[in-house]
Scaffold this active site. Structure first.
Site, PDB file in Angstrom:
ATOM      1  N   LYS A  15      10.006   4.282  -6.238  1.00 53.17           N
ATOM      2  CA  LYS A  15       9.552   3.083  -5.530  1.00 53.17           C
ATOM      3  C   LYS A  15       9.864   1.792  -6.292  1.00 53.17           C
ATOM      4  CE  LYS A  15       5.741   5.525  -3.230  1.00 53.17           C
ATOM      5  NZ  LYS A  15       4.283   5.520  -2.942  1.00 53.17           N
ATOM      6  N   ASP A  22      -1.717   6.092  -5.587  1.00 52.12           N
ATOM      7  CA  ASP A  22      -2.518   7.127  -6.248  1.00 52.12           C
ATOM      8  C   ASP A  22      -1.710   7.924  -7.260  1.00 52.12           C
ATOM      9  OD1 ASP A  22      -2.215  10.204  -4.550  1.00 52.12           O
ATOM     10  OD2 ASP A  22      -1.024   8.431  -4.112  1.00 52.12           O
ATOM     11  N   PHE A  69       0.835  -1.199   0.000  1.00 52.89           N
ATOM     12  CA  PHE A  69       0.000   0.000   0.000  1.00 52.89           C
ATOM     13  C   PHE A  69       0.871   1.250   0.000  1.00 52.89           C
ATOM     14  CE2 PHE A  69      -2.471  -3.237   2.269  1.00 52.89           C
ATOM     15  CZ  PHE A  69      -3.710  -3.152   1.636  1.00 52.89           C
ATOM     16  N   ASP A  70       0.466   2.236  -0.770  1.00 54.98           N
ATOM     17  CA  ASP A  70       0.996   3.584  -0.618  1.00 54.98           C
ATOM     18  C   ASP A  70       0.336   4.192   0.621  1.00 54.98           C
ATOM     19  OD1 ASP A  70       2.115   6.120  -1.101  1.00 54.98           O
ATOM     20  OD2 ASP A  70       0.427   6.697  -2.370  1.00 54.98           O
ATOM     21  N   GLY A  71       0.861   5.317   1.084  1.00 57.55           N
ATOM     22  CA  GLY A  71       0.300   5.954   2.269  1.00 57.55           C
ATOM     23  C   GLY A  71      -0.787   6.955   1.958  1.00 57.55           C
TER      24      GLY A  71
END
Length: 375
Positions: A338, A353, A238-240
């Site tokens: 990333k 996102d 997951f991204d934050g």
């Protein structure tokens, strides 16, 4: 509002994804990424609509009857199962068939699917993720054969029942334990998600994803891509901000810049960050994760965020602790790409996102799903 704008885009402007994101940018509804600054929603979708009379002629039950019957047969508890809904174009590669439908119409599309009904469709972007979920169910049942709190997969399609034979046959060919196949006539098929307890919805159609998010269902857009075949256990990244967490700090960054965002985070350090669109799914996944010990778990979860660990990491960690959400590993990248760390993790799915991060993941063969920040 720029959908791709994010305070995490510390590499600066001009990070528009390359042609690997959309399989056919000229085809509406093909899952193509929006141009920078655009929130235009593609409207077309494969297969078109079907009528209730067609469902009857095909011997299909209405949506509720079809899906509930399958659940009972598999011994899954619909009130506690972690239900994942996936569209046919997310789990299988139907890009050629989708293009055929858009260019030559529903009749030619249906004829093509009928002629090729015994030819398995190639796997799509979400295929490995669904396989890994199936592996988790296997490990749960090995531990407790009476367990009913399992993952449950629902394949949702706007295709006609006549063309659905190929979808079902393809799932059987690959040994996917899916018995819910819902062919619905409504233009907005996402209206059925909450009634079936769906906790995550994956689609190759942006309109579907936006509709699901508006209905409060965790959802993400899947682009067709070449993926590496990662091994088990199930690994989810997951991204934050704007994914697990709300976009509150993102908005401060857009208005006041990085310095303003850092000051805001430090002032709000003792207050948990607001909930993001995938928080609900992450919590359900965490609950499933707690069924196992740390070392023997078939599920591993990760946080990979562009936040600086020194300036913005403490609030993120405290928020996860407040939520009671277990995360196996967290990477605070301080704006670094990333892709390299994702290549090392080899997740079955990565939620973000930022389209530049999705592109970076795709470049290393990581299955990716975009969570649009505006619809």
């Amino acid at each position: 509002m720029l959908c791709s704008a994010s305070w995490e885009m510390q590499s600066g402007p001009g990070t528009t994804p390359t042609s690997r994101l959309p399989t056919n940018p000229s085809v509406p509804g093909s899952g193509a990424a929006p141009q920078p600054g655009s929130c235009r929603l593609p409207a077309a979708r494969a297969g078109g609509n079907i009528t209730s009379s067609a469902l009857g002629r095909a011997g299909m039950l209405p949506l509720d009857g079809l899906c509930r019957g399958a659940e009972a047969a598999l011994g899954k508890d619909p009130s506690t199962a972690l239900v994942i809904a996936v569209t046919t174009r997310a789990i299988f590669n139907l890009e050629e068939e989708h293009k055929l439908y858009l260019e030559k119409g529903k009749e030619e599309y249906t004829r093509h699917q009928q002629v090729n009904q015994d030819k398995p469709l190639p796997p799509g972007t979400a295929f490995a993720f669904i396989q890994a979920v199936q592996y988790v169910n296997k490990k749960i049942l090995e531990s407790n054969p009476a367990e009913r709190d399992l993952f449950d997969i629902l394949v949702l399609s706007n295709n006609s029942p006549e063309s659905g034979v190929r979808i079902i046959s393809s799932a059987k060919h690959y040994g996917l334990e899916i018995s819910k196949f819902c062919f619905v006539s409504d233009e907005d098929s996402t209206q059925y998600l909450k009634s079936h307890g769906v906790k995550l919805f994956l689609s190759a159609d942006r309109t579907d994803v936006c509709n699901a998010l508006r209905r409060g269902v965790s959802a993400a857009l899947v682009f067709q891509q070449e993926v590496q075949a990662p091994s088990t256990p199930l690994r989810v990244v997951f991204d934050g901000d704007a994914v697990l967490f709300s976009s509150e700090t993102d908005q401060i960054f857009q208005e006041q810049g990085l310095e303003g965002a850092v000051q805001y985070e430090q002032a709000m350090e003792a207050i948990p960050i607001g909930e993001g669109p995938l928080k609900s799914f992450a919590m359900h996944l965490g609950k499933m994760r707690k069924k196992f010990g740390q070392e023997k778990s078939p599920i591993r979860t990760y946080l990979v965020t562009a936040r600086s660990g020194r300036d913005m990491g403490i609030r993120a960690i405290k928020t996860l602790r407040e939520w009671g959400l277990p995360i196996d590993e967290a990477f605070f990248m301080d704006g670094a790409p990333k892709g390299p760390i994702l290549a090392q993790i080899q997740p079955h799915i990565f939620f973000d996102d930022g389209l530049h991060n999705i592109q970076g993941a795709q470049n290393v063969g990581v299955p990716s799903a975009w969570v649009p920040s505006c619809c």
